[in-house]
Structures are given as structure tokens and as C-alpha cells.
Design a protein around this motif. Structure first.
Motif, short mmCIF file in Angstrom:
data_model
loop_
_atom_site.label_atom_id
_atom_site.label_comp_id
_atom_site.label_asym_id
_atom_site.label_seq_id
_atom_site.Cartn_x
_atom_site.Cartn_y
_atom_site.Cartn_z
N THR A 1 -44.38 72.25 27.69
CA THR A 1 -43.54 71.09 27.41
C THR A 1 -42.10 71.33 27.87
N GLU A 2 -41.63 72.57 27.75
CA GLU A 2 -40.27 72.88 28.17
C GLU A 2 -40.17 72.94 29.69
N ARG A 3 -41.23 73.38 30.36
CA ARG A 3 -41.25 73.36 31.83
C ARG A 3 -41.16 71.92 32.32
N LYS A 4 -41.92 71.03 31.70
CA LYS A 4 -41.88 69.61 32.08
C LYS A 4 -40.50 69.02 31.80
N THR A 5 -39.89 69.44 30.70
CA THR A 5 -38.54 68.98 30.36
C THR A 5 -37.54 69.41 31.43
N LEU A 6 -37.64 70.65 31.87
CA LEU A 6 -36.74 71.15 32.92
C LEU A 6 -36.95 70.39 34.23
N PHE A 7 -38.20 70.11 34.59
CA PHE A 7 -38.48 69.31 35.78
C PHE A 7 -37.83 67.94 35.67
N GLY B 1 -24.51 68.03 40.80
CA GLY B 1 -23.91 66.79 40.32
C GLY B 1 -24.99 65.88 39.79
N GLY B 2 -24.66 64.60 39.67
CA GLY B 2 -25.64 63.63 39.20
C GLY B 2 -25.51 63.34 37.72
N ASP B 3 -26.65 63.07 37.12
CA ASP B 3 -26.68 62.69 35.70
C ASP B 3 -27.25 63.82 34.85
N ILE B 4 -26.64 64.00 33.70
CA ILE B 4 -27.18 64.91 32.69
C ILE B 4 -28.01 64.02 31.77
N ASN B 5 -29.31 64.04 31.95
CA ASN B 5 -30.15 63.11 31.20
C ASN B 5 -30.60 63.69 29.86
N SER B 6 -31.06 62.81 29.02
CA SER B 6 -31.42 63.17 27.64
C SER B 6 -32.66 64.05 27.54
N PHE B 7 -33.30 64.35 28.65
CA PHE B 7 -34.44 65.27 28.61
C PHE B 7 -34.03 66.63 28.05
N LEU B 8 -32.73 66.97 28.14
CA LEU B 8 -32.25 68.24 27.57
C LEU B 8 -32.59 68.36 26.09
N LEU B 9 -32.71 67.23 25.41
CA LEU B 9 -33.05 67.27 23.98
C LEU B 9 -34.43 67.87 23.74
N TYR C 1 -34.70 74.80 21.46
CA TYR C 1 -34.20 76.14 21.14
C TYR C 1 -33.03 76.55 22.03
N LEU C 2 -32.52 75.60 22.82
CA LEU C 2 -31.42 75.89 23.74
C LEU C 2 -30.18 76.30 22.96
N GLU C 3 -29.65 77.48 23.27
CA GLU C 3 -28.46 78.02 22.62
C GLU C 3 -27.25 78.04 23.54
N TYR C 4 -27.49 78.05 24.84
CA TYR C 4 -26.44 78.31 25.82
C TYR C 4 -26.60 77.33 26.97
N SER D 1 -19.72 60.73 32.43
CA SER D 1 -19.20 61.02 31.09
C SER D 1 -20.05 62.11 30.45
N ILE D 2 -19.43 62.87 29.58
CA ILE D 2 -20.18 63.86 28.81
C ILE D 2 -21.10 63.08 27.89
N PRO D 3 -22.40 63.29 28.00
CA PRO D 3 -23.34 62.49 27.20
C PRO D 3 -23.20 62.73 25.70
N GLU D 4 -23.35 61.66 24.95
CA GLU D 4 -23.27 61.74 23.49
C GLU D 4 -24.33 62.69 22.92
N PHE D 5 -25.50 62.74 23.56
CA PHE D 5 -26.59 63.53 23.00
C PHE D 5 -26.32 65.04 23.05
N ILE D 6 -25.32 65.47 23.80
CA ILE D 6 -24.98 66.92 23.85
C ILE D 6 -24.76 67.43 22.43
N GLY D 7 -24.13 66.62 21.59
CA GLY D 7 -23.87 67.01 20.21
C GLY D 7 -25.12 67.06 19.34
#
Length: 138
Positions: A25-31, A84-92, A96-99, A111-117
């Protein structure tokens, strides 16, 4: 003798890293995250196949295999190697992402996405010199 021991320890560490199993699931998220990025210099060319723990800029927990680190800073700080480009919400999906380091890239007008928080385990965030707009969410 000491040289052999150092080489053995380094080889052992490399073998352990290459044996860490990537969580599907995390591999798919990274893709999916990669799809939103612009990568004109093909820095993320290693992001293929099933072994996401061996991909450039990705580090996984050696025990659980969860992605804990994304270090995508521009290593040469040159325009030719930016992301560059978009930082999409798939990062959520990387629960376990710490860094997360996206520094020295070219996210001009983004813009810095709201979901980063909302990334609960995030302990380190570096967005410096990445041309983001707006404020860092809480």
C-alpha cells in the motif's frame, strides 16, 4: 584486518537494507505521489518495481518495512535537478512518515498543502528554498 572488518560491516548493512520488504500500500502511495511531481532530470528514475525501500530518497523502518523517511531535497541545488509540481494528499497514506525534506526544489506557485499538518508521525519537515507559497499549517 580492520579494513576487512569495516567492509564486512558495510556489506552486511547493505544486505539488511536490500532485504527490507516494501509494504504494497505504501509503494502504491509513493507511485501516486510521484504522479503529481514534475521531475525533468529524472531523479526519481529508481522509483520502479516493488522494492520501494531501495528507491532513491526513500527509507523504511528496518523492522516493520514502513516508509519513515522521504528525502527528496535537491542534492545539487541546481535548477537542472529540481522537482516541482503538486504535493498531493497521497502522502497521508504514509502513516509512519517521520521525515520529509523537499528543500531546494522548484514548487513555484504551489501553496504548502493543509494536509501536511495531518501527517501524525512527522517530526522533521524541510521546505526551505523550495519556492512554496503560503504559511506552514499547524
Amino acid at each position: 584486518m580492520v579494513s576487512w572488518l569495516i567492509n564486512f560491516n558495510m556489506a552486511t548493512a547493505d544486505n539488511v537494507t536490500s532485504m527490507i520488504k516494501c509494504i504494497e500500500t505504501e509503494r502504491k502511495t509513493l507511485f501516486a505521489f510521484k504522479q503529481g511531481l514534475e521531475d525533468p532530470s529524472n531523479r526519481l528514475s529508481s522509483w520502479i518495481g516493488n522494492g520501494c525501500c531501495q528507491w532513491s530518497g526513500v527509507e523504511c523502518n528496518k523492522t516493520s518495512g514502513h516508509v519513515i523517511k522521504l528525502d527528496l531535497r535537491n542534492p545539487f541545488q541546481m535548477k537542472e535537478t529540481w522537482l516541482g509540481g503538486d504535493i498531493n494528499s497521497f502522502l497521508l497514506g504514509l502513516k509512519y512518515l517521520e521525515y520529509l525534506d523537499l528543500s531546494s526544489n522548484e514548487f513555484v506557485g504551489t501553496s504548502i498543502p493543509e494536509f501536511i499538518g495531518m501527517i501524525k508521525n512527522l517530526r522533521y519537515l524541510n521546505l526551505s528554498s523550495a519556492s512554496f507559497g503560503g504559511e506552514i499549517p499547524s
